[in-house]
Design a protein around this motif. Structure first.
Motif, PDB file in Angstrom:
ATOM      1  N   GLY A   1      35.658  21.197 159.469  1.00  0.00           N
ATOM      2  CA  GLY A   1      36.132  20.956 158.114  1.00  0.00           C
ATOM      3  C   GLY A   1      35.542  19.691 157.525  1.00  0.00           C
ATOM      4  O   GLY A   1      35.005  18.844 158.246  1.00  0.00           O
ATOM      5  N   THR A   2      35.623  19.574 156.193  1.00  0.00           N
ATOM      6  CA  THR A   2      35.175  18.368 155.495  1.00  0.00           C
ATOM      7  C   THR A   2      36.431  17.588 155.126  1.00  0.00           C
ATOM      8  O   THR A   2      36.883  17.605 153.980  1.00  0.00           O
ATOM      9  N   ARG A   3      37.013  16.926 156.126  1.00  0.00           N
ATOM     10  CA  ARG A   3      38.282  16.230 155.936  1.00  0.00           C
ATOM     11  C   ARG A   3      38.036  14.731 155.770  1.00  0.00           C
ATOM     12  O   ARG A   3      37.234  14.144 156.492  1.00  0.00           O
ATOM     13  N   THR A   4      38.730  14.129 154.833  1.00  0.00           N
ATOM     14  CA  THR A   4      38.557  12.706 154.527  1.00  0.00           C
ATOM     15  C   THR A   4      39.903  11.989 154.594  1.00  0.00           C
ATOM     16  O   THR A   4      40.953  12.623 154.774  1.00  0.00           O
TER      17      THR A   4
ATOM     18  N   TYR B   1      35.949  19.109 149.636  1.00  0.00           N
ATOM     19  CA  TYR B   1      36.539  18.322 150.722  1.00  0.00           C
ATOM     20  C   TYR B   1      38.049  18.337 150.602  1.00  0.00           C
ATOM     21  O   TYR B   1      38.613  18.665 149.541  1.00  0.00           O
ATOM     22  N   THR B   2      38.713  17.973 151.708  1.00  0.00           N
ATOM     23  CA  THR B   2      40.168  17.796 151.697  1.00  0.00           C
ATOM     24  C   THR B   2      40.471  16.360 152.110  1.00  0.00           C
ATOM     25  O   THR B   2      39.573  15.632 152.568  1.00  0.00           O
ATOM     26  N   THR B   3      41.719  15.944 151.948  1.00  0.00           N
ATOM     27  CA  THR B   3      42.089  14.547 152.237  1.00  0.00           C
ATOM     28  C   THR B   3      43.113  14.479 153.370  1.00  0.00           C
ATOM     29  O   THR B   3      44.014  13.642 153.349  1.00  0.00           O
ATOM     30  N   ASP B   4      42.955  15.357 154.356  1.00  0.00           N
ATOM     31  CA  ASP B   4      43.984  15.486 155.392  1.00  0.00           C
ATOM     32  C   ASP B   4      43.467  15.275 156.812  1.00  0.00           C
ATOM     33  O   ASP B   4      43.953  15.897 157.754  1.00  0.00           O
ATOM     34  N   LEU B   5      42.461  14.389 156.981  1.00  0.00           N
ATOM     35  CA  LEU B   5      42.047  14.089 158.356  1.00  0.00           C
ATOM     36  C   LEU B   5      43.225  13.427 159.073  1.00  0.00           C
ATOM     37  O   LEU B   5      43.802  12.462 158.556  1.00  0.00           O
TER      38      LEU B   5
ATOM     39  N   VAL C   1      38.399  17.061 164.799  1.00  0.00           N
ATOM     40  CA  VAL C   1      37.845  17.664 163.588  1.00  0.00           C
ATOM     41  C   VAL C   1      36.350  17.374 163.544  1.00  0.00           C
ATOM     42  O   VAL C   1      35.934  16.216 163.497  1.00  0.00           O
TER      43      VAL C   1
END
Length: 578
Positions: A452-455, A425-429, A403
């Motif tokens: 993506g902006t995954r956290t 953002y999303t929280t699914d890294l 990612v």
């Protein structure tokens, strides 16, 4: 049994007076330090030419920020330039003060032209050397300076008191605007042009054109011990450092005391700091000695294959003026450019003091485990265009677990605090690669990354283990990873692919080194552990800025804890707007 002859109200007054006295003493010990940083244009001449650079208070490198452990620091940053800017206090824990951490579009919107922002934080449980730098695009090429945290008053170093302390900042110099370099690279998809010189305290040194006078000189006395605060502020290069005919004793890394060890050369990655003791020769040596810094590089692309030098000059004890031109000038030898074996041996020498006063509180058990692949990849060219990336048919990208992190147009911390994550953002890294492969072997056929902006969200005080695995997709390469808001313990490292069945048994859980920046070995892996005890949003990224620009970064979101001192403070009223 003895009894007090004081009336009970007198005893109460005595206790109150004692409490107030102790509180006053504690407050008197900690100071509030005020600084004003004006971000300004500044003309600087290097390597036969003059260029306009961006700087703090028209100084290059920038001014020192000096404080003691426990002090509160307030820095007013005023932006007088056309670029948006923000400042990161690299390595400062920022306990509950994430709004002052500095990475643009992560913890704050950048400070716009003619705008001001006040950074306000307290230095808690830290002492030593750190650095400050701009944290947007490539502005830190010239906007950087040292942070010097002295021990509390009446506390001493856990090593010999030095005769003098000296800051040595390693950097890179570009003959053209670094913003133009990265802008062109992102547009074409190719590798960016490399720097034109390395520098010691902003000076290239006598091995470069027109730079004989632009050479840093450190004057020392025989038979003395000097504390050198070494900082690598270079944009894209890990650097070896050595002083000819002198041994250095490493006593600290990233503002954490280390068990002392001797070396005649060392490696320091961008973002890292290393304090060393230099013991000078007992008598005047009738020679001068070069201190040199040159690159450690294991990748496939081009790099600045040059060396910066300064001069270690001895003062004659009898006051005789010895002309330096008449003295022999001795040059040190640096390790080979791609010496992964030296780097592995050197980094494994670091260990924490793990004493009663300076314990190594490494998590012995782990609540959450992550396996992150780090390295380069590709993105397709836009339709009907050609690119200058791999095979001239794609753009360079970089990723964690495939990612590639995209910075949003508003600050993640702001969106998190106000519960407005949608579209930001999303929280699914992924906690591990979605498509496992032989990470250090033959690369997979598809090298494209996901954008993506995954956290990752962590409950307060979660104990975390992260295994960082280098990949050889576009060539194995060392990656200095920096974690904002935390120190972490380096519990293990090795070459090849991490073995989850056998490698954890070799982890050091007794006295591992505590750091904020560490190199993931080229063609290898590194294991770190930390407690998620700091609420907020915290960036983790490669400190080679070209890799950061390509997306080798992610963010941890740490939730508030139950206690009053375990919650993110409200945003300040002057928080910049996007």
């Amino acid at each position: 049994m003895a009894t007090s002859h004081l009336p009970s109200n007198s005893m109460a007054l005595l206790f109150i007076s004692f409490f107030v006295l102790m509180l006053c003493m504690e407050n008197a010990e900690a100071e509030t330090r005020h600084y004003t940083f004006n971000i300004q244009y500044h003309n600087v001449t290097r390597l036969c030419g003059t260029r306009t650079i961006l700087s703090v208070n028209r100084r290059f490198p920038g001014p020192r920020l000096v404080a003691r452990e426990g002090d509160r620091v307030i820095v007013k940053v005023v932006n007088h330039i056309a670029n948006n800017v923000s400042i990161h206090w690299h390595g400062i824990r920022q306990l509950t003060t994430g709004w002052s951490d500095g990475p643009s579009y992560v913890t704050q919107c950048p400070i716009q032209t003619n705008q001001t922002y006040i950074y306000n934080f307290t230095i808690t449980g830290q002492r030593g050397t750190l650095l400050l730098h701009a944290h947007i695009s490539w502005l830190r090429a010239t906007i950087y300076g040292p942070i010097i945290i002295l021990p509390r008053r009446n506390e001493s170093y856990p090593f010999q008191k030095p005769h003098k302390e000296v800051t040595i900042m390693l950097g890179e110099w570009f003959n053209v605007d670094p913003e133009a370099i990265i802008s062109q690279a992102l547009q074409t998809g190719g590798g960016p042009n490399v720097s034109d010189a390395y520098t010691i305290n902003g000076l290239p040194g006598l091995l470069y054109n027109c730079s004989f006078k632009d050479t840093y000189k450190l004057k020392v006395k025989p038979g003395k011990t000097y504390l050198l605060r070494l900082i690598n502020a270079a944009l894209n290069d890990e650097l070896f450092f050595a002083i000819a005919n002198h041994t250095l004793t490493v006593v600290e890394g990233d503002a954490i005391y280390a068990k002392p060890f001797e070396t005649d050369k060392l490696l320091i990655t961008p973002g890292q700091t290393t304090n060393v003791l230099l013991k000078t020769m007992p008598e005047f040596p009738n020679a001068s000695f070069l201190m040199a810094a040159g690159p450690y590089f294991t990748g496939q692309g081009t790099f600045d294959n040059s060396t910066t030098v300064g001069i270690l000059e001895y003062q004659h004890p009898l006051g005789h003026k010895t002309h330096s031109k008449n003295l022999t000038l001795i040059r040190p030898s640096l390790p080979p450019i791609n010496s992964t074996s030296f780097v592995a041996n050197f980094t494994m020498k670091f260990s924490s003091l793990a004493s009663v006063k300076f314990p190594a509180n490494v998590p012995k058990t782990v609540d959450k485990k992550f396996f992150f692949t780090v390295g380069l990849g590709t993105s397709p060219c836009p339709e009907n265009t050609s690119c200058q990336g791999p095979n001239n048919s794609s753009k360079f990208s970089a990723s964690i677990n495939n990612v590639s992190f995209t910075l949003p147009s508003v600050a993640i911390l702001q969106a998190y605090y106000y519960g407005q994550s949608n579209g930001v953002y999303t929280t699914d890294l992924p906690a591990q690669p979605l498509s496992p492969f032989n990470y250090t072997g033959t690369p997979p056929n598809n090298t494209n990354v996901i954008n993506g902006t995954r956290t990752v969200v962590l409950a307060f005080n979660t104990s975390v283990e992260v295994v960082l695995q280098d990949t050889s997709i576009l060539g194995a390469e060392s990656h200095p990873l920096h974690l904002h808001g935390f120190n972490f313990f380096v519990v293990g490292q090795g070459f090849g692919n991490f073995d989850p069945n056998n490698d954890p048994a070799k982890f050091n859980l007794v006295d591992p080194m505590e750091r904020n920046t560490v190199g993931v070995p080229s063609g290898g892996w590194l294991a770190i552990r930390f407690f998620a005890d700091n609420p907020g949003v915290w960036l983790m990224h490669c400190h080679l800025d070209v890799h950061t620009s390509w997306g080798l970064k992610m963010a941890w979101i740490v939730l508030d804890g139950p206690g009053p001192n375990q919650k993110l403070q409200p945003p300040p009223s002057d928080l910049p707007q996007c």
